[in-house]
Design a protein around this motif. Structure first.
Motif, PDB file in Angstrom:
ATOM      1  N   HIS A   1     -14.474  68.208 -29.388  1.00 18.43           N
ATOM      2  CA  HIS A   1     -13.982  68.553 -28.053  1.00 18.43           C
ATOM      3  C   HIS A   1     -12.840  67.652 -27.584  1.00 18.43           C
ATOM      4  CE1 HIS A   1     -17.364  65.723 -27.455  1.00 18.43           C
ATOM      5  NE2 HIS A   1     -16.756  65.335 -26.338  1.00 18.43           N
ATOM      6  N   TYR A   2     -12.513  66.626 -28.372  1.00 18.04           N
ATOM      7  CA  TYR A   2     -11.367  65.770 -28.068  1.00 18.04           C
ATOM      8  C   TYR A   2     -10.145  66.067 -28.937  1.00 18.04           C
ATOM      9  CZ  TYR A   2     -14.099  62.666 -25.046  1.00 18.04           C
ATOM     10  OH  TYR A   2     -14.853  62.159 -24.024  1.00 18.04           O
ATOM     11  N   TRP A   3     -10.274  66.945 -29.913  1.00 18.51           N
ATOM     12  CA  TRP A   3      -9.145  67.215 -30.802  1.00 18.51           C
ATOM     13  C   TRP A   3      -8.089  68.031 -30.077  1.00 18.51           C
ATOM     14  CZ3 TRP A   3     -11.748  68.974 -36.040  1.00 18.51           C
ATOM     15  CH2 TRP A   3     -12.619  67.958 -36.466  1.00 18.51           C
ATOM     16  N   THR A   4      -6.836  67.631 -30.196  1.00 18.12           N
ATOM     17  CA  THR A   4      -5.757  68.372 -29.533  1.00 18.12           C
ATOM     18  C   THR A   4      -5.505  69.718 -30.201  1.00 18.12           C
ATOM     19  OG1 THR A   4      -4.099  67.213 -30.869  1.00 18.12           O
ATOM     20  CG2 THR A   4      -4.626  66.284 -28.701  1.00 18.12           C
ATOM     21  N   ASN A   5      -5.824  69.826 -31.483  1.00 17.43           N
ATOM     22  CA  ASN A   5      -5.633  71.077 -32.215  1.00 17.43           C
ATOM     23  C   ASN A   5      -6.809  71.244 -33.170  1.00 17.43           C
ATOM     24  OD1 ASN A   5      -4.838  73.166 -33.986  1.00 17.43           O
ATOM     25  ND2 ASN A   5      -2.677  72.702 -33.717  1.00 17.43           N
ATOM     26  N   ALA A   6      -7.861  71.892 -32.703  1.00 18.40           N
ATOM     27  CA  ALA A   6      -9.081  72.017 -33.508  1.00 18.40           C
ATOM     28  C   ALA A   6      -8.835  72.790 -34.793  1.00 18.40           C
ATOM     29  CB  ALA A   6     -10.174  72.689 -32.687  1.00 18.40           C
ATOM     30  N   GLU A   7      -8.020  73.828 -34.722  1.00 25.06           N
ATOM     31  CA  GLU A   7      -7.736  74.620 -35.926  1.00 25.06           C
ATOM     32  C   GLU A   7      -7.078  73.761 -37.004  1.00 25.06           C
ATOM     33  OE1 GLU A   7      -7.000  75.489 -32.854  1.00 25.06           O
ATOM     34  OE2 GLU A   7      -8.050  77.384 -32.471  1.00 25.06           O
ATOM     35  N   ALA A   8      -6.107  72.936 -36.606  1.00 22.96           N
ATOM     36  CA  ALA A   8      -5.434  72.060 -37.562  1.00 22.96           C
ATOM     37  C   ALA A   8      -6.405  71.027 -38.124  1.00 22.96           C
ATOM     38  CB  ALA A   8      -4.247  71.370 -36.905  1.00 22.96           C
ATOM     39  N   GLY A   9      -7.289  70.499 -37.270  1.00 27.05           N
ATOM     40  CA  GLY A   9      -8.268  69.528 -37.743  1.00 27.05           C
ATOM     41  C   GLY A   9      -9.218  70.115 -38.771  1.00 27.05           C
ATOM     42  N   LEU A  10      -9.665  71.335 -38.542  1.00 24.09           N
ATOM     43  CA  LEU A  10     -10.561  71.986 -39.509  1.00 24.09           C
ATOM     44  C   LEU A  10      -9.838  72.286 -40.821  1.00 24.09           C
ATOM     45  CD1 LEU A  10     -12.457  74.406 -37.103  1.00 24.09           C
ATOM     46  CD2 LEU A  10     -13.333  72.291 -38.130  1.00 24.09           C
ATOM     47  N   ARG A  11      -8.573  72.652 -40.734  1.00 24.48           N
ATOM     48  CA  ARG A  11      -7.799  72.866 -41.971  1.00 24.48           C
ATOM     49  C   ARG A  11      -7.651  71.569 -42.751  1.00 24.48           C
ATOM     50  NH1 ARG A  11      -4.618  76.204 -38.543  1.00 24.48           N
ATOM     51  NH2 ARG A  11      -3.018  74.584 -38.369  1.00 24.48           N
ATOM     52  N   GLU A  12      -7.466  70.472 -42.047  1.00 23.97           N
ATOM     53  CA  GLU A  12      -7.365  69.177 -42.712  1.00 23.97           C
ATOM     54  C   GLU A  12      -8.699  68.797 -43.366  1.00 23.97           C
ATOM     55  OE1 GLU A  12      -4.561  66.222 -42.751  1.00 23.97           O
ATOM     56  OE2 GLU A  12      -4.390  68.242 -43.576  1.00 23.97           O
ATOM     57  N   MET A  13      -9.801  69.077 -42.693  1.00 29.14           N
ATOM     58  CA  MET A  13     -11.111  68.808 -43.284  1.00 29.14           C
ATOM     59  C   MET A  13     -11.280  69.600 -44.575  1.00 29.14           C
ATOM     60  SD  MET A  13     -13.428  68.690 -39.797  1.00 29.14           S
ATOM     61  CE  MET A  13     -14.992  68.191 -40.514  1.00 29.14           C
ATOM     62  N   ARG A  14     -10.843  70.853 -44.559  1.00 25.34           N
ATOM     63  CA  ARG A  14     -10.920  71.666 -45.763  1.00 25.34           C
ATOM     64  C   ARG A  14     -10.026  71.101 -46.868  1.00 25.34           C
ATOM     65  NH1 ARG A  14      -8.332  75.255 -48.838  1.00 25.34           N
ATOM     66  NH2 ARG A  14      -9.580  76.909 -49.815  1.00 25.34           N
ATOM     67  N   ARG A  15      -8.831  70.691 -46.499  1.00 28.93           N
ATOM     68  CA  ARG A  15      -7.861  70.204 -47.501  1.00 28.93           C
ATOM     69  C   ARG A  15      -8.389  69.002 -48.265  1.00 28.93           C
ATOM     70  NH1 ARG A  15      -4.469  66.183 -47.935  1.00 28.93           N
ATOM     71  NH2 ARG A  15      -4.811  65.449 -45.788  1.00 28.93           N
ATOM     72  N   VAL A  16      -9.019  68.055 -47.565  1.00 33.57           N
ATOM     73  CA  VAL A  16      -9.467  66.827 -48.223  1.00 33.57           C
ATOM     74  C   VAL A  16     -10.822  66.990 -48.891  1.00 33.57           C
ATOM     75  CG1 VAL A  16      -8.113  65.439 -46.616  1.00 33.57           C
ATOM     76  CG2 VAL A  16     -10.542  65.837 -46.141  1.00 33.57           C
ATOM     77  N   LEU A  17     -11.401  68.184 -48.808  1.00 32.35           N
ATOM     78  CA  LEU A  17     -12.706  68.472 -49.405  1.00 32.35           C
ATOM     79  C   LEU A  17     -12.526  69.010 -50.818  1.00 32.35           C
ATOM     80  CD1 LEU A  17     -15.738  68.530 -48.424  1.00 32.35           C
ATOM     81  CD2 LEU A  17     -15.356  70.966 -47.942  1.00 32.35           C
ATOM     82  N   ARG A  18     -13.373  68.568 -51.718  1.00 26.90           N
ATOM     83  CA  ARG A  18     -13.309  69.103 -53.082  1.00 26.90           C
ATOM     84  C   ARG A  18     -13.787  70.546 -53.090  1.00 26.90           C
ATOM     85  NH1 ARG A  18     -18.180  70.202 -54.934  1.00 26.90           N
ATOM     86  NH2 ARG A  18     -19.992  68.921 -54.344  1.00 26.90           N
ATOM     87  N   PRO A  19     -13.393  71.356 -54.086  1.00 18.62           N
ATOM     88  CA  PRO A  19     -13.897  72.726 -54.192  1.00 18.62           C
ATOM     89  C   PRO A  19     -15.425  72.743 -54.243  1.00 18.62           C
ATOM     90  CG  PRO A  19     -12.042  72.421 -55.661  1.00 18.62           C
ATOM     91  CD  PRO A  19     -12.376  71.054 -55.122  1.00 18.62           C
ATOM     92  N   GLY A  20     -16.031  73.548 -53.398  1.00 23.45           N
ATOM     93  CA  GLY A  20     -17.480  73.619 -53.329  1.00 23.45           C
ATOM     94  C   GLY A  20     -18.117  72.577 -52.441  1.00 23.45           C
ATOM     95  N   GLY A  21     -17.302  71.665 -51.888  1.00 26.68           N
ATOM     96  CA  GLY A  21     -17.825  70.619 -51.025  1.00 26.68           C
ATOM     97  C   GLY A  21     -18.276  71.156 -49.675  1.00 26.68           C
ATOM     98  N   ARG A  22     -18.926  70.277 -48.898  1.00 26.55           N
ATOM     99  CA  ARG A  22     -19.541  70.708 -47.636  1.00 26.55           C
ATOM    100  C   ARG A  22     -18.845  70.086 -46.433  1.00 26.55           C
ATOM    101  NH1 ARG A  22     -25.345  69.606 -46.536  1.00 26.55           N
ATOM    102  NH2 ARG A  22     -24.807  67.479 -47.124  1.00 26.55           N
ATOM    103  N   VAL A  23     -18.676  70.879 -45.397  1.00 25.40           N
ATOM    104  CA  VAL A  23     -18.304  70.405 -44.070  1.00 25.40           C
ATOM    105  C   VAL A  23     -19.535  70.531 -43.167  1.00 25.40           C
ATOM    106  CG1 VAL A  23     -17.049  71.042 -41.970  1.00 25.40           C
ATOM    107  CG2 VAL A  23     -15.818  70.812 -44.119  1.00 25.40           C
TER     108      VAL A  23
END
Length: 220
Positions: free
Chosen positions: A124-146
């Motif tokens: 709820h403090y992220w200025t751009n939640a969509e961008a933050g979630l994309r970044e979480m996906r990017r740094v995650l290995r294939p098959g990894g968990r968020v």
């Protein structure tokens, strides 16, 4: 729009610079309850290399230790240097733990660097939640968990909390409903495995969601 985001991000940093020294004490009951909410999601399987986005004072690492979970590597990322200074005292000098000053929207890590990416009560403090979630996906290995948990607009008390905190001038950007975060995770290329929402007291209500990294081209 970028200027607006920068102003909001600066407000968030100022707010937490002032709150850092007393944060753990002031919010102790809420923090214990929120960590207990995500316990089944993070304590039931090995975390591997874990990134804690919006880590604050690294309370999640303390919780993991209490649950008997030892990540191969823990990295906490937060935009507040003051919160990270408190966190540094918690993690000690262990080679398996590190802290980085960075916002969710610009994580300074290579693609696929982590097995698990978690965020608790930060979104709820992220200025751009969509961008933050994309970044979480990017740094995650294939098959990894968020694993992400945050304030739930599904509850009337949390809608009221959102409104009151804004009126008081706190740097909250937005709270989301469980259905909204599910759609946002899918849009970011993360397939939702499960989610739930729960009251953790008379006032507070949160949702928690788990999603896996999939080939974005396979999403229908």
């Amino acid at each position: 729009m970028q200027h607006v985001d920068d102003v909001v991000a600066a407000r968030v940093r100022r707010e937490y610079a002032e709150a850092a020294a007393r944060y753990d004490r002031r919010w102790a009951a809420y923090l214990r309850a929120s960590m207990e909410l995500v316990r089944p999601w993070l304590a039931e399987m090995p975390a591997g290399a874990l990134l804690d986005v919006g880590c604050g004072t690294a309370l999640l690492l303390d919780a993991l230790r209490g649950w008997g979970v030892t990540p191969e590597r823990y990295v906490g990322a937060d935009p507040s240097p003051e919160m990270l200074r408190v966190a540094a005292g918690r993690i000690g000098d262990g080679a398996r733990a590190a802290l980085v000053c960075a916002p969710a929207e610009a994580l300074p890590f290579e693609d696929g660097a982590f097995d698990t990416v978690a965020s608790v009560s930060s979104l709820h403090y992220w200025t751009n939640a969509e961008a933050g979630l994309r970044e979480m996906r990017r740094v995650l290995r294939p098959g990894g968990r968020v694993i992400v948990a945050d304030w739930a607009r599904d509850f009337a008390t949390m809608r009221l909390m959102d409104a009151v905190t804004r009126l008081k001038g706190h740097a909250i950007v937005r709270t989301y409903a469980e259905r909204e975060i599910g759609a946002m995770l899918e849009e970011a290329g993360l397939r939702v495995v499960r989610s739930r929402r729960k009251k953790i007291g008379p006032l507070w209500g949160l949702w928690v969601a788990e999603a896996n990294k999939v080939d974005i081209n396979s999403l229908g």
